[in-house]
Write a protein that holds these residues in place. Structure first.
Motif, PDB file in Angstrom:
ATOM      1  N   ARG A   1      18.710 -26.740  10.876  1.00 32.79           N
ATOM      2  CA  ARG A   1      19.150 -27.014   9.498  1.00 32.79           C
ATOM      3  C   ARG A   1      18.866 -25.804   8.611  1.00 32.79           C
ATOM      4  N   TRP A   2      17.682 -25.226   8.770  1.00 36.88           N
ATOM      5  CA  TRP A   2      17.294 -24.080   7.931  1.00 36.88           C
ATOM      6  C   TRP A   2      18.168 -22.859   8.234  1.00 36.88           C
ATOM      7  N   LYS A   3      18.568 -22.736   9.486  1.00 41.29           N
ATOM      8  CA  LYS A   3      19.459 -21.605   9.817  1.00 41.29           C
ATOM      9  C   LYS A   3      20.813 -21.826   9.126  1.00 41.29           C
ATOM     10  N   GLU A   4      21.279 -23.049   9.166  1.00 41.06           N
ATOM     11  CA  GLU A   4      22.571 -23.359   8.524  1.00 41.06           C
ATOM     12  C   GLU A   4      22.527 -23.104   7.023  1.00 41.06           C
ATOM     13  N   ASP A   5      21.411 -23.474   6.393  1.00 39.94           N
ATOM     14  CA  ASP A   5      21.373 -23.296   4.925  1.00 39.94           C
ATOM     15  C   ASP A   5      20.870 -21.906   4.524  1.00 39.94           C
ATOM     16  N   GLY A   6      20.581 -21.057   5.497  1.00 43.71           N
ATOM     17  CA  GLY A   6      20.246 -19.657   5.198  1.00 43.71           C
ATOM     18  C   GLY A   6      18.767 -19.406   4.917  1.00 43.71           C
ATOM     19  N   SER A   7      17.905 -20.406   5.129  1.00 47.23           N
ATOM     20  CA  SER A   7      16.469 -20.184   4.892  1.00 47.23           C
ATOM     21  C   SER A   7      15.852 -19.308   5.976  1.00 47.23           C
ATOM     22  N   ILE A   8      16.437 -19.342   7.166  1.00 49.63           N
ATOM     23  CA  ILE A   8      16.021 -18.455   8.255  1.00 49.63           C
ATOM     24  C   ILE A   8      17.292 -17.901   8.897  1.00 49.63           C
ATOM     25  N   ARG A   9      17.155 -16.742   9.552  1.00 47.24           N
ATOM     26  CA  ARG A   9      18.368 -16.134  10.129  1.00 47.24           C
ATOM     27  C   ARG A   9      18.505 -16.387  11.634  1.00 47.24           C
ATOM     28  N   TYR A  10      17.380 -16.482  12.329  1.00 54.44           N
ATOM     29  CA  TYR A  10      17.410 -16.694  13.777  1.00 54.44           C
ATOM     30  C   TYR A  10      16.339 -17.707  14.174  1.00 54.44           C
ATOM     31  N   ILE A  11      16.603 -18.360  15.305  1.00 51.62           N
ATOM     32  CA  ILE A  11      15.704 -19.390  15.846  1.00 51.62           C
ATOM     33  C   ILE A  11      15.150 -18.928  17.190  1.00 51.62           C
ATOM     34  N   GLY A  12      13.852 -19.170  17.416  1.00 55.61           N
ATOM     35  CA  GLY A  12      13.289 -18.788  18.708  1.00 55.61           C
ATOM     36  C   GLY A  12      12.184 -19.719  19.154  1.00 55.61           C
ATOM     37  N   ILE A  13      11.693 -19.460  20.350  1.00 54.73           N
ATOM     38  CA  ILE A  13      10.605 -20.265  20.906  1.00 54.73           C
ATOM     39  C   ILE A  13       9.722 -19.320  21.720  1.00 54.73           C
ATOM     40  N   THR A  14       8.411 -19.574  21.741  1.00 54.31           N
ATOM     41  CA  THR A  14       7.520 -18.609  22.402  1.00 54.31           C
ATOM     42  C   THR A  14       6.595 -19.276  23.408  1.00 54.31           C
ATOM     43  N   THR A  15       6.130 -18.439  24.321  1.00 53.89           N
ATOM     44  CA  THR A  15       5.021 -18.805  25.187  1.00 53.89           C
ATOM     45  C   THR A  15       4.306 -17.503  25.552  1.00 53.89           C
ATOM     46  N   SER A  16       3.240 -17.580  26.349  1.00 58.36           N
ATOM     47  CA  SER A  16       2.554 -16.344  26.751  1.00 58.36           C
ATOM     48  C   SER A  16       1.765 -16.575  28.023  1.00 58.36           C
ATOM     49  N   HIS A  17       1.341 -15.481  28.611  1.00 55.38           N
ATOM     50  CA  HIS A  17       0.652 -15.394  29.905  1.00 55.38           C
ATOM     51  C   HIS A  17       0.960 -16.548  30.875  1.00 55.38           C
ATOM     52  N   GLY A  18       2.276 -16.735  31.097  1.00 55.07           N
ATOM     53  CA  GLY A  18       2.701 -17.606  32.190  1.00 55.07           C
ATOM     54  C   GLY A  18       2.592 -19.102  31.946  1.00 55.07           C
ATOM     55  N   ARG A  19       2.185 -19.502  30.732  1.00 58.16           N
ATOM     56  CA  ARG A  19       2.073 -20.934  30.460  1.00 58.16           C
ATOM     57  C   ARG A  19       3.447 -21.531  30.184  1.00 58.16           C
ATOM     58  N   TYR A  20       3.649 -22.736  30.568  1.00 58.12           N
ATOM     59  CA  TYR A  20       4.842 -23.535  30.226  1.00 58.12           C
ATOM     60  C   TYR A  20       6.164 -22.897  30.655  1.00 58.12           C
ATOM     61  N   HIS A  21       6.155 -22.015  31.661  1.00 62.59           N
ATOM     62  CA  HIS A  21       7.412 -21.345  31.997  1.00 62.59           C
ATOM     63  C   HIS A  21       8.491 -22.315  32.442  1.00 62.59           C
ATOM     64  N   GLU A  22       8.082 -23.353  33.207  1.00 59.02           N
ATOM     65  CA  GLU A  22       9.100 -24.304  33.683  1.00 59.02           C
ATOM     66  C   GLU A  22       9.764 -25.022  32.522  1.00 59.02           C
ATOM     67  N   GLU A  23       8.925 -25.454  31.580  1.00 56.53           N
ATOM     68  CA  GLU A  23       9.479 -26.168  30.432  1.00 56.53           C
ATOM     69  C   GLU A  23      10.334 -25.219  29.581  1.00 56.53           C
ATOM     70  N   LEU A  24       9.861 -23.982  29.430  1.00 56.74           N
ATOM     71  CA  LEU A  24      10.636 -23.009  28.657  1.00 56.74           C
ATOM     72  C   LEU A  24      12.010 -22.797  29.301  1.00 56.74           C
ATOM     73  N   GLU A  25      12.019 -22.667  30.613  1.00 56.45           N
ATOM     74  CA  GLU A  25      13.301 -22.493  31.321  1.00 56.45           C
ATOM     75  C   GLU A  25      14.237 -23.655  31.049  1.00 56.45           C
ATOM     76  N   GLN A  26      13.672 -24.850  31.093  1.00 58.03           N
ATOM     77  CA  GLN A  26      14.471 -26.052  30.861  1.00 58.03           C
ATOM     78  C   GLN A  26      15.089 -26.019  29.456  1.00 58.03           C
ATOM     79  N   ILE A  27      14.281 -25.617  28.487  1.00 58.44           N
ATOM     80  CA  ILE A  27      14.771 -25.539  27.104  1.00 58.44           C
ATOM     81  C   ILE A  27      15.862 -24.466  27.006  1.00 58.44           C
ATOM     82  N   MET A  28      15.629 -23.332  27.660  1.00 58.30           N
ATOM     83  CA  MET A  28      16.612 -22.243  27.598  1.00 58.30           C
ATOM     84  C   MET A  28      17.949 -22.666  28.215  1.00 58.30           C
TER      85      MET A  28
END
Ligand SMILES: NC(=O)c1ccc[n+]([C@@H]2O[C@H](COP(=O)([O-])OP(=O)(O)OC[C@H]3O[C@@H](n4cnc5c(N)ncnc54)[C@H](OP(=O)(O)O)[C@@H]3O)[C@@H](O)[C@H]2O)c1
Length: 311
Positions: free
Chosen positions: A164-191
């Motif tokens: 919603r915020w991207k649509e109304d211009g409050s943010i320009r891009y959307i992302g998601i993060t993880t680090s040192h190998g945690r949650y990679h399977e779930e991240l892949e699923q989301i991607m």
């Protein structure tokens, strides 16, 4: 509290704050004596180009009101922009880092390229909304260029807000993060299932797990990649301490171990930007140098890995 709907454009905001530096436009790279600017990579979802060396703020910018530390970080931040930097990655999880970045930006010149990124790191829709509004105020950036969901936390709840915020211009891009190998399977699923502009994860010469699936998947899905922990939180420097940099590093314009590690990351074809963190001016200058000149070829990349693995 500032209503997010009363958002200002970045330029308006900077003008309001009296921060637009009058005509000071150093050519990126000029201070490094490089003729061409920093290497840029395209953000696949928009085609916008971004400098390949960004900066992280975890721990390094969490200095609260300490005047000496803030003064030193002001020079670090200035060197970042003077040498062609754009993307700054922060998070409400990093203590005072967002506030310190916001304060220091007020007195930083030559920052027109700023690409501000932070994260939402809480549970619940309303908590997320309030936290993201507070982050924008603390960093003094509206709209926020990139808003990421930190470590996948409550991502199903936050993603609709981000859209919603991207649509109304409050943010320009959307992302998601993880680090040192945690949650990679779930991240892949989301991607695989969610359209995202950016994904952020760890990747470095000693931890190349992301080469297996995350980097190819990001390329397939047209997602920009932000690489965190390029020095394995500093561990890589301890590994090569006292060891000479290979002579052939000069073939890709590399003159330090820091540049060696960063050039390894940004020469992967699916990497958009790397975000090393430093509290030291000389390290910042060293890191920015990695964004200039030639990058290692595929053969050289293999040789780089063999060299570090054997140490
Ligand atoms: N889940 C997430 O979203 C997540 C997780 C981890 C990290 N991140 C992001 O990624 C950023 C980078 O990761 P990180 O901070 O964990 O680790 P990092 O960038 O791999 O390593 C930082 C360490 O390297 C040292 N260093 C930096 N440049 C150097 C140079 N040229 N020569 C020698 N030492 C150097 C720094 O010390 P000095 O201060 O002495 O230079 C610091 O101790 C974070 O700041 C954060 O923004 C995000």
């Amino acid at each position: 509290m500032t209503d997010i709907n009363e958002k200002l454009t970045r330029r308006t905001f900077l003008k309001v704050a009296g921060l637009v530096s009058a005509g000071i436009a150093l050519r990126p790279g000029a201070l490094l004596g490089k003729d061409s600017g920093m290497i840029t990579h395209k953000i696949p979802s928009s085609g916008e180009k971004i400098a390949v060396i960004g900066m992280g703020t975890s721990r390094t910018f969490d200095v609260g009101g300490n005047p000496d530390a803030k003064k030193a970080l002001g020079h670090v931040l200035q060197a970042f922009f003077d040498n062609g930097g754009a993307l700054i990655d922060s998070s409400p999880m990093y203590g005072s880092a967002e506030t310190v970045v916001g304060d220091l930006l007020k007195n930083t010149a030559n920052k027109e390229a700023l690409f501000a990124a932070t994260k939402v790191w809480t549970d619940g829709r309303q908590n997320g909304v309030e936290q993201m509004q507070a982050s924008m105020r603390r960093m003094g950036v509206m709209p926020m260029d990139l808003m990421q969901i930190h470590n996948l936390r409550d991502w199903r709840v936050h993603l609709p807000t981000l859209r919603r915020w991207k649509e109304d211009g409050s943010i320009r891009y959307i992302g998601i993060t993880t680090s040192h190998g945690r949650y990679h399977e779930e991240l892949e699923q989301i991607m695989r299932t969610e359209p995202l502009d950016f994904v952020q994860f760890s990747y470095n010469i000693a931890n190349r797990e992301a080469e297996e699936r995350l980097l190819p998947l990001a390329a397939d899905r047209g997602m920009a990649t932000l690489v965190n922990r390029p020095f394995q939180r500093g561990e890589l420097f301890r590994r090569v301490k006292g060891k000479a940099l290979p002579d052939w590093s000069a073939e890709f314009d590399c003159s330090s171990w820091g540049q060696f590690f960063l050039k390894f990351v940004v020469s992967h074809p699916a990497v958009t930007c790397v975000i090393p963190a430093t509290s030291k001016l000389r390290h910042m200058k060293d890191n920015m140098s990695a964004g200039f000149g030639r990058l290692p070829t595929e053969d050289m990349r293999r040789r780089m890995v063999e060299t570090v693995v054997s140490m």
